[in-house]
Write a protein that holds these residues in place. Structure first.
Motif, PDB file in Angstrom:
ATOM      1  N   GLY A  11      -0.871  -7.428  -0.300  1.00 48.96           N
ATOM      2  CA  GLY A  11       0.217  -8.380  -0.109  1.00 48.96           C
ATOM      3  C   GLY A  11       1.544  -7.728   0.249  1.00 48.96           C
ATOM      4  O   GLY A  11       2.571  -8.399   0.299  1.00 48.96           O
ATOM      5  N   VAL A  12       1.552  -6.420   0.499  1.00 46.65           N
ATOM      6  CA  VAL A  12       2.765  -5.705   0.914  1.00 46.65           C
ATOM      7  C   VAL A  12       2.432  -4.836   2.120  1.00 46.65           C
ATOM      8  O   VAL A  12       1.266  -4.603   2.416  1.00 46.65           O
ATOM      9  N   ASN A  13       3.476  -4.341   2.801  1.00 43.28           N
ATOM     10  CA  ASN A  13       3.256  -3.445   3.929  1.00 43.28           C
ATOM     11  C   ASN A  13       2.624  -2.147   3.445  1.00 43.28           C
ATOM     12  O   ASN A  13       2.959  -1.646   2.367  1.00 43.28           O
ATOM     13  N   CYS A  14       1.722  -1.601   4.267  1.00 44.50           N
ATOM     14  CA  CYS A  14       1.048  -0.345   3.941  1.00 44.50           C
ATOM     15  C   CYS A  14       1.180   0.616   5.114  1.00 44.50           C
ATOM     16  O   CYS A  14       1.353   0.200   6.255  1.00 44.50           O
ATOM     17  N   VAL A  15       1.077   1.909   4.812  1.00 42.51           N
ATOM     18  CA  VAL A  15       1.206   2.957   5.815  1.00 42.51           C
ATOM     19  C   VAL A  15      -0.019   3.863   5.738  1.00 42.51           C
ATOM     20  O   VAL A  15      -0.441   4.259   4.658  1.00 42.51           O
ATOM     21  N   THR A  16      -0.575   4.208   6.897  1.00 42.62           N
ATOM     22  CA  THR A  16      -1.708   5.130   6.956  1.00 42.62           C
ATOM     23  C   THR A  16      -1.246   6.532   6.569  1.00 42.62           C
ATOM     24  O   THR A  16      -0.275   7.036   7.123  1.00 42.62           O
ATOM     25  N   VAL A  17      -1.949   7.166   5.624  1.00 42.22           N
ATOM     26  CA  VAL A  17      -1.604   8.547   5.263  1.00 42.22           C
ATOM     27  C   VAL A  17      -2.732   9.520   5.577  1.00 42.22           C
ATOM     28  O   VAL A  17      -2.504  10.717   5.655  1.00 42.22           O
ATOM     29  N   ALA A  18      -3.951   9.012   5.746  1.00 41.64           N
ATOM     30  CA  ALA A  18      -5.066   9.914   6.061  1.00 41.64           C
ATOM     31  C   ALA A  18      -6.194   9.153   6.731  1.00 41.64           C
ATOM     32  O   ALA A  18      -6.400   7.966   6.466  1.00 41.64           O
ATOM     33  N   VAL A  19      -6.900   9.857   7.594  1.00 40.49           N
ATOM     34  CA  VAL A  19      -8.095   9.331   8.242  1.00 40.49           C
ATOM     35  C   VAL A  19      -9.182  10.363   8.002  1.00 40.49           C
ATOM     36  O   VAL A  19      -8.979  11.553   8.242  1.00 40.49           O
ATOM     37  N   GLY A  20     -10.327   9.914   7.499  1.00 40.72           N
ATOM     38  CA  GLY A  20     -11.383  10.870   7.196  1.00 40.72           C
ATOM     39  C   GLY A  20     -12.742  10.447   7.707  1.00 40.72           C
ATOM     40  O   GLY A  20     -13.061   9.262   7.755  1.00 40.72           O
ATOM     41  N   ASP A  21     -13.511  11.440   8.077  1.00 40.07           N
ATOM     42  CA  ASP A  21     -14.924  11.259   8.413  1.00 40.07           C
ATOM     43  C   ASP A  21     -15.195  10.278   9.543  1.00 40.07           C
ATOM     44  O   ASP A  21     -16.195   9.571   9.519  1.00 40.07           O
ATOM     45  N   VAL A  22     -14.319  10.204  10.537  1.00 40.92           N
ATOM     46  CA  VAL A  22     -14.580   9.344  11.690  1.00 40.92           C
ATOM     47  C   VAL A  22     -15.315  10.174  12.739  1.00 40.92           C
ATOM     48  O   VAL A  22     -14.777  11.149  13.251  1.00 40.92           O
ATOM     49  N   PHE A  31     -10.072   5.262   5.848  1.00 39.50           N
ATOM     50  CA  PHE A  31      -8.637   5.349   6.085  1.00 39.50           C
ATOM     51  C   PHE A  31      -7.939   5.176   4.740  1.00 39.50           C
ATOM     52  O   PHE A  31      -8.289   4.273   3.988  1.00 39.50           O
ATOM     53  N   THR A  32      -6.974   6.045   4.443  1.00 45.07           N
ATOM     54  CA  THR A  32      -6.235   5.958   3.187  1.00 45.07           C
ATOM     55  C   THR A  32      -4.834   5.430   3.479  1.00 45.07           C
ATOM     56  O   THR A  32      -4.169   5.894   4.408  1.00 45.07           O
ATOM     57  N   TYR A  33      -4.424   4.471   2.674  1.00 45.39           N
ATOM     58  CA  TYR A  33      -3.119   3.824   2.834  1.00 45.39           C
ATOM     59  C   TYR A  33      -2.318   3.928   1.547  1.00 45.39           C
ATOM     60  O   TYR A  33      -2.889   3.991   0.458  1.00 45.39           O
ATOM     61  N   VAL A  34      -1.000   3.941   1.683  1.00 43.19           N
ATOM     62  CA  VAL A  34      -0.107   3.787   0.545  1.00 43.19           C
ATOM     63  C   VAL A  34       0.738   2.548   0.789  1.00 43.19           C
ATOM     64  O   VAL A  34       1.016   2.184   1.935  1.00 43.19           O
ATOM     65  N   THR A  35       1.117   1.915  -0.292  1.00 40.80           N
ATOM     66  CA  THR A  35       1.979   0.744  -0.194  1.00 40.80           C
ATOM     67  C   THR A  35       3.413   1.206   0.018  1.00 40.80           C
ATOM     68  O   THR A  35       3.796   2.304  -0.387  1.00 40.80           O
ATOM     69  N   THR A  36       4.212   0.374   0.659  1.00 36.48           N
ATOM     70  CA  THR A  36       5.628   0.680   0.838  1.00 36.48           C
ATOM     71  C   THR A  36       6.409   0.052  -0.309  1.00 36.48           C
ATOM     72  O   THR A  36       5.900  -0.775  -1.057  1.00 36.48           O
ATOM     73  N   ARG A  37       7.638   0.429  -0.413  1.00 37.58           N
ATOM     74  CA  ARG A  37       8.495  -0.121  -1.473  1.00 37.58           C
ATOM     75  C   ARG A  37       8.903  -1.552  -1.133  1.00 37.58           C
ATOM     76  O   ARG A  37       9.029  -1.911   0.024  1.00 37.58           O
ATOM     77  N   THR A  38       9.116  -2.336  -2.167  1.00 36.76           N
ATOM     78  CA  THR A  38       9.572  -3.705  -1.977  1.00 36.76           C
ATOM     79  C   THR A  38      11.049  -3.700  -1.602  1.00 36.76           C
ATOM     80  O   THR A  38      11.708  -2.662  -1.647  1.00 36.76           O
ATOM     81  N   LYS A  39      11.600  -4.848  -1.254  1.00 39.06           N
ATOM     82  CA  LYS A  39      13.026  -4.954  -0.904  1.00 39.06           C
ATOM     83  C   LYS A  39      13.913  -4.516  -2.067  1.00 39.06           C
ATOM     84  O   LYS A  39      15.011  -4.035  -1.870  1.00 39.06           O
ATOM     85  N   GLU A  40      13.398  -4.684  -3.277  1.00 37.43           N
ATOM     86  CA  GLU A  40      14.158  -4.307  -4.476  1.00 37.43           C
ATOM     87  C   GLU A  40      14.040  -2.819  -4.783  1.00 37.43           C
ATOM     88  O   GLU A  40      14.665  -2.329  -5.718  1.00 37.43           O
ATOM     89  N   GLY A  41      13.203  -2.084  -4.025  1.00 38.86           N
ATOM     90  CA  GLY A  41      13.053  -0.651  -4.229  1.00 38.86           C
ATOM     91  C   GLY A  41      11.897  -0.247  -5.120  1.00 38.86           C
ATOM     92  O   GLY A  41      11.665   0.932  -5.339  1.00 38.86           O
ATOM     93  N   ALA A  42      11.168  -1.208  -5.643  1.00 36.02           N
ATOM     94  CA  ALA A  42      10.032  -0.885  -6.513  1.00 36.02           C
ATOM     95  C   ALA A  42       8.819  -0.504  -5.678  1.00 36.02           C
ATOM     96  O   ALA A  42       8.659  -0.960  -4.554  1.00 36.02           O
TER      97      ALA A  42
END
Length: 127
Positions: free
Chosen positions: A44-55, A105-116
């Motif tokens: 439910g939040v924006n995510c960013v690709t940090v790794a791609v493996g075994d393709v 594919f490994t993703y991390v979530t981004t921070r919310t507008k409040e910085g959390a």
């Protein structure tokens, strides 16, 4: 786990480098779009690709092939998640279906507008 995304793409000459085979960079872009959609649907939040493996490409789709990409979360942490992807291609006449690739594919979530930090908590609703 939920957030299974299915994406269909028809390979056209615009997806090639002038021959009949799809450009691998275009295929990687399709994979990233599909897996990111799965990650963001799950969290439910924006995510960013940090790794791609075994393709590993087993078959390079050709002009006219329809590529089906399927992505879904397989492992989640506090702020990261791993998405599994499989891709197959069906020939333009529907006579052959081939495995294109699979990978993670490994993703991390981004921070919310409040910085959390965005947590990897499922935001899907039951049907």
């Amino acid at each position: 786990m939920a957030a299974r995304i299915v994406m269909l793409e028809t390979i056209t000459h615009e997806h090639t480098r002038g021959d009949e085979e799809a450009d691998t960079g275009v295929l990687l872009r399709f994979m990233d779009i599909c897996t990111c959609a799965s990650a963001e649907a799950y969290t439910g939040v924006n995510c960013v690709t940090v790794a791609v493996g075994d393709v590993v490409l087993e078959y390079v789709p050709r002009v006219g092939d329809v590529v089906e990409l399927v992505a879904q979360p397989v492992l989640t942490g506090n702020t990261s998640l791993e998405i599994a992807l499989t891709a197959t291609a069906e020939s333009r006449l529907g006579l052959h279906r081939r495995n294109v690739c699979s990978g993670t594919f490994t993703y991390v979530t981004t921070r919310t507008k409040e910085g959390a930090s965005g947590a990897c908590v499922s935001h899907e609703t039951s049907a």
